[in-house]
Design an enzyme around this catalytic site. Structure first.
Site, PDB file in Angstrom:
ATOM      1  N   THR B  37      22.416 -22.799  15.355  1.00  4.46           N
ATOM      2  CA  THR B  37      21.640 -21.952  14.452  1.00  4.46           C
ATOM      3  C   THR B  37      20.227 -22.487  14.317  1.00  4.46           C
ATOM      4  OG1 THR B  37      23.660 -21.597  13.189  1.00  4.46           O
ATOM      5  CG2 THR B  37      21.609 -20.930  12.168  1.00  4.46           C
ATOM      6  N   MET B  38      19.265 -21.698  14.736  1.00  3.65           N
ATOM      7  CA  MET B  38      17.872 -22.107  14.620  1.00  3.65           C
ATOM      8  C   MET B  38      17.185 -21.394  13.488  1.00  3.65           C
ATOM      9  SD  MET B  38      17.716 -24.288  16.933  1.00  3.65           S
ATOM     10  CE  MET B  38      18.787 -24.740  18.263  1.00  3.65           C
TER      11      MET B  38
END
Lengths: 278, 258
Positions: B37-38
């Site tokens: 998850t960025m």
């Protein structure tokens, strides 16, 4: 009669609808030396008779702490007991880490039951040859649980397991009403009296062969062994025993289990005589 | 805007942040096929929580923003866990849905065991902290801030957990913009009640929460004027919907009004 055909694997039913391997495992518990558990509203107490394999060795430890609020005493194969003990400690610790609260005693017992059950149904496995008495305290109060190699577990007001434990159970049944409001000290004395009833006439409780464990509303699980036991033994010293279990032979131990015991656990003398306690 | 998968076991070894699974597979052996998850996608903004005399309440508005677009205007960011516990969230909504299903399963498990023990706020807070910290440590966070509230052994409980695994309890908590705009108002209300020697009443707590949402709607550009309010007392836990009052009459005299 036809037991021999059906008793080699735990996955085999007998024509009578029994699984002999499980029954044999439960026999191992009856061979172990006696242990007694009882509870009041505020404390749960377990007492155990320790056996020494020979005069040279120490008496086998029977009471093991699991967590601050749970302790167990064992009867049967010590090695199997150690395995279950390790499992219980791990589960309690993990639960405390995740949920920041003690694992409810009943839930831990159910986990032990589930683990034991696998060994009663999987080919190649054997049932755990140990029975446990679990003493615990949680938000719902005091608990005494009994577990069996059959993977059954029972919530008990009081219980005794191991060799000649029927005498102890009889004592507990007779005095059950007194336990609920007992003080910790009185509860321990009742436990010791029940334990004493499992002894042959010539044997007595000493600081070496007896240990006590308790847990309760303001006390984490604590074990009293050796000298700590003396004060309680002194308090019951003068009392007459309600019944002796009679003399028994101690056969050779060969499995490194909790110590041998008589093949047949002989119960109390036949009813009909006057009962000294009542 | 690409949606990235949120599950992933190990770190991104090659350092190439690929958002396309096939790209990653084509350089297999160098990159893990899972993405980390960025950035969040559909997000919720502030969650507020305040303790009052005899209970605790939390609230969150009902909008899910897709960046600057107010895409989903009837989202529930507050979950009633059981009779004693409620949970609210800000941040990525999909991550909340994931946690929500795990918590719902825990509640079902408790109901099946039926031994009188059920998930209490402190236990939920502790467990969720462990989950959030664990994900953060794997460099694949659940992009949320949680507020957990309820009654713990007869006493009000209010806890906060964020995507870094930072967790604490307090008499008032707020996530996101609420931490800057609402928290001072919540604290003022609590301090005033303490100075007066009385506790904060439920009605007074509700009043300050409503006031906070009014101010948040004025100032937080990703907020909404309808919110859900969850109240937990020894009687139980309830969730209701409230419309925040706002007055935009002065808007035309503010600099920048078109």
């Amino acid at each position: 009669m036809f037991r021999n055909q059906y008793d080699n694997d735990v996955t085999v039913w007998s024509p009578q609808g029994r699984i002999h391997q499980i029954e044999y495992a439960m026999e191992a518990v009856k061979q172990g030396s006696a242990t007694v558990g009882l509870k009041s509203k505020t404390y749960a107490v377990i007492v155990a008779l320790k056996r020494a394999p020979s005069e040279l060795s120490a008496h086998q430890k029977k009471i093991l702490p699991i967590d601050e609020h749970i302790g167990i005493s064992i009867a049967g194969l010590t090695a199997d007991a150690r395995l279950l003990c390790k499992y219980m400690r791990t589960e309690c610790m993990n639960s405390r880490y995740a949920y920041d609260q003690p694992l409810p005693v009943g839930r831990l017992v159910a986990m032990v039951g589930n683990k034991s059950q696998i060994a009663t149904q999987r080919y190649g496995r054997r049932p755990f040859g140990v029975g446990l008495l679990i003493a615990g305290y949680d938000e719902k109060g005091t608990h005494i649980y009994q577990t069996c190699p059959s993977a059954n577990y029972f919530d008990c007001k009081a219980m005794a397991i191991g060799a000649r434990s029927q005498s102890a159970r009889t004592y507990l049944e007779r005095n059950l009403d007194k336990f609920t409001d007992c003080s910790l000290e009185q509860l321990i004395l009742h436990g010791l009296r029940a334990l004493r009833d499992t002894l042959p006439n010539e044997v007595s409780l000493t600081t070496k062969n007896c240990s006590i464990g308790f847990v309760g509303v303001d006390k984490p699980f604590t074990i009293y062994a050796d000298d700590n036991v003396q004060q309680y033994l002194q308090m019951i010293e003068g009392e007459a025993r309600s019944s002796g279990a009679g003399t028994e032979e101690e056969p050779k131990m060969d499995q490194g289990e909790d110590g041998g015991g008589s093949g047949m656990a002989v119960d109390e003398p036949a009813p009909g005589g006057p009962d000294p306690l009542d | 805007m690409k949606m990235s998968l949120i599950h992933g076991p190990l770190s991104n070894v090659c350092g190439v942040k690929s958002n396309d699974q096939s790209e990653a597979l084509s350089t297999a052996g160098q990159c893990s096929p899972w993405n980390h998850t960025m950035y969040p996608s559909v997000t919720g903004t502030s969650v507020l929580g305040i303790k009052f005399d005899g209970g605790v309440m939390i609230a969150a508005d009902t909008v899910g923003s897709y960046g600057s677009l107010a895409k989903y205007r009837a989202l529930s960011r507050v979950m009633r866990v059981n009779d004693t516990t409620v949970m609210g969230t800000g941040g990525d909504y999909a991550d909340f849905q994931f946690i929500k299903s795990l918590v719902e399963q825990k509640v079902i498990d408790d109901e099946c065991i039926a031994d009188g023990f059920s998930l209490n706020p402190k236990a939920l807070h502790s467990w969720l902290t462990r989950v959030m910290y664990n994900r953060r440590s794997k460099m694949n966070p659940l992009w949320n801030t949680y507020v957990i509230a309820g009654m713990q052994s007869g006493e009000p409980f209010l806890g906060y957990i964020d995507k870094l695994g930072v967790a604490y309890e307090d008499k008032s908590v707020a996530s996101g913009y609420g931490g800057y705009i609402a928290q001072p108002l919540l604290r003022e209300a609590l301090d005033a009640a303490q100075r007066a020697g009385t506790g904060l009443s439920e009605a007074a707590a509700r009043k300050v929460i409503e006031q906070c949402f009014t101010v948040l709607f004025y100032r937080d550009a990703r907020s909404w004027n309808r919110f859900e309010l969850a109240v937990v007392t020894k009687e139980g836990a309830t969730v209701s919907t409230v419309n925040a009052r706002s007055d935009w009459n002065i808007a035309n005299i503010i600099q920048g009004y078109e």
